[in-house]
Enzyme design. Sequence first.
Site, short mmCIF file in Angstrom:
data_model
loop_
_atom_site.label_atom_id
_atom_site.label_comp_id
_atom_site.label_asym_id
_atom_site.label_seq_id
_atom_site.Cartn_x
_atom_site.Cartn_y
_atom_site.Cartn_z
N GLU A 74 0.88 -1.17 0.00
CA GLU A 74 0.00 0.00 0.00
C GLU A 74 0.91 1.21 0.00
OE1 GLU A 74 -3.56 0.66 2.60
OE2 GLU A 74 -2.84 -1.21 3.46
N ARG A 336 6.11 -14.30 8.49
CA ARG A 336 6.64 -12.95 8.38
C ARG A 336 7.98 -12.83 9.11
NH1 ARG A 336 4.04 -8.45 9.95
NH2 ARG A 336 1.91 -9.06 9.58
N LYS A 346 4.03 1.39 11.61
CA LYS A 346 4.06 2.67 10.91
C LYS A 346 3.60 3.82 11.80
CE LYS A 346 1.31 2.50 7.48
NZ LYS A 346 1.00 1.59 6.39
#
Length: 695
Positions: A74, A336, A346
């Site tokens: 994104e 991950r 973030k």
Amino acid sequence: MADAPEEPKISKRAAEKEAKKAAAKAAKAAGKANAAASKPTGPPEPTDPFKQGWLKGVYGEKPVKDVHTRFPPEPNGYLHIGHAKAITVNFGFAKSYGGACNLRFDDTNPSKEEERYFTSIKEMVSWLGFEPAKITHSSDDFDKLYELAEELTRRRKAYVCHCTPAEVKKGRGQLPGGEFGPRSACEHWSRSVDENLAEFKAMREGKYKPGEALLRMKQYLATKPEEYEIGEEDSVEVKKEKEKLKALADNPALWDCAAYRVTKNSHHHRTGDKWRIYPTYEFTHCIVDALEDISHSLCTVEFETLRPAYNWLLEELDMKERGSDEKGPMQREYGRLNVEGTILSKRRIAMLVEGTALGAPATTDVADDMDEMTLAEEGETEPEAPSEAAKTVTNGTGRKIPPAVRGWDDPRLFTLVALRRRGVPPGALKKFVLDLGVTKANANTMTHILDASIRTYLERTVPRLMLVLDPIKVTITNLPDDYVEEREVPFDPKDKEKGTHKVPFTKTIYIDRDDFREEDDPDFFRLAPGKSVGLLNVEHPIRCTSFKKDSASGKVSEIKAEYGADVPAGKARIHWIGHSAAHNSPVRAEARIFNPLFRTLKPNELDWKNGGYHDDLNPDSLVVYKDAMIETGFHHIREHAPWPKEEGEARGTADKSSVRFQGLRSAFFALDADSTDDKIILNRVVSLKEDTGKK
Ligand SMILES: [Zn+2]
């Protein structure tokens, strides 16, 4: 027979020569045989990590000729170290099987996208050494996505719902305490196709404000337990079907998730004001995968529960065969990369970069609440609520917390831009990711493990120089004023290919403050009054005869020493920089040493809601040496960057940070982005040894 008396005597050297010749001949013959044997199968690739283990299995499940993957970030933030894995896996997998990988910007959330993120993401992919087959945008397919949403509605598999976020949650059985209760479809579920199409059009035309209408997929929310409760009289087949149905009906990813929503900010970076409604991740991702002919859709394990929803939508639109991965994209999930010891979220990094104000009024944003129904983006450490910073409302103290770092690329952070700026080579990051392994399991690691990996990587791949962080002047009293001896020094004693350079040894040299003590100690092996120490790359040792202190600072300002064959040998050798105007030596530099940003090893466990994290900041996370000195070999290294040559930056992606070297006895350094021709600024990439925190 060797000792038979009639055997002619040959010298030992001749015998060795004969033996060598024979060995070489044998080796040559063996080589030919090997080459012949391996011809039909091509060159062996035992080290290709993509053709082993889990990744090999994924390819084996769908061994197509045209492997096509994608990296779909994104564009609403900077990538971090977790994304290095996603990039390496997707691009590396395609490359390894002779396929192609797209860089796809998943730009379906107009309010959060900024040009700088697009640019930075492209740069990071290319810095890591990958070239996208195509750069695409989910927004390229907005028209097609809208048509498919209408088609889904015509197929009675979508409906427009006007429930509030709370009502949607309640229908999905989500109780306030995080518990789950019975689920139920809302009154809008049973609308007619025509009504749904009309309402969806009305959504598009701006009739509804954010939160007033949603296009929802008609998945398994309305499935009743009696439909899958197994009865005694059920046959084996019926039981199996019911078990399948139960698994689908119990999956929250299939509780009539949103396909389209009205967003608060409807202006889109690329499509302007054309749309007021935007498709969700759940609706967009699988469809765009199919439209781009992705064969292997690789993502992280949290998306595993979404796989049935991924397949459901494609199957309902005939973009995939029911229950088969043969046609259409196949989603598979790898673990991950979690790096403990730093912040990857973030929103938390944004708090560190921008600072935050506590006690600001809460922003309750309906559109954001709607987004909570979707998952956090790939690469985040944990799914989190939106606008954590904005929601940090407490006792209303109005406390302002200042920024903790200089920007998103501050080398103390673990964003990719920060790691690059710090001087971490792209090859080291890729190696780190692959060494941890790509499997279904999460790769959990710590920042110091990453540092160790970078250290090993740099050890033999970058040149070495002498660098003095905190210099003290040493005057060698028994050398003439104009004494200059050019010492030839290798850039890497174990790698002749890197070449050599000359450094001037003169009457005035500089050594590191750490290498001198005003009072000697039997355990101290470097310079002290009356004591000798060796100098790297110089023939004889020096001995300190006296020293002077600066009256203002109380620090040692000059050491007097003698040099030569008569000086007793020291027990260690230290680095130094010679003063020579003719050689423009020393080269002056500012050196920035980075330490962990937080005192705790687990900064994610700090108080991020009430600003408590700020109290745990490490006051020594950045230590600046303003008067550092480097030897003149630095010029050669700067001109011949990137270092390392192999698996380093490709032409065009090398910036200042590719000027890397090992400061002997000091640390690995790289040139900082703020450097100019006149001012050299160095960043410490990693120390030479793991810092245990002990002195
Ligand atoms: Zn409803």
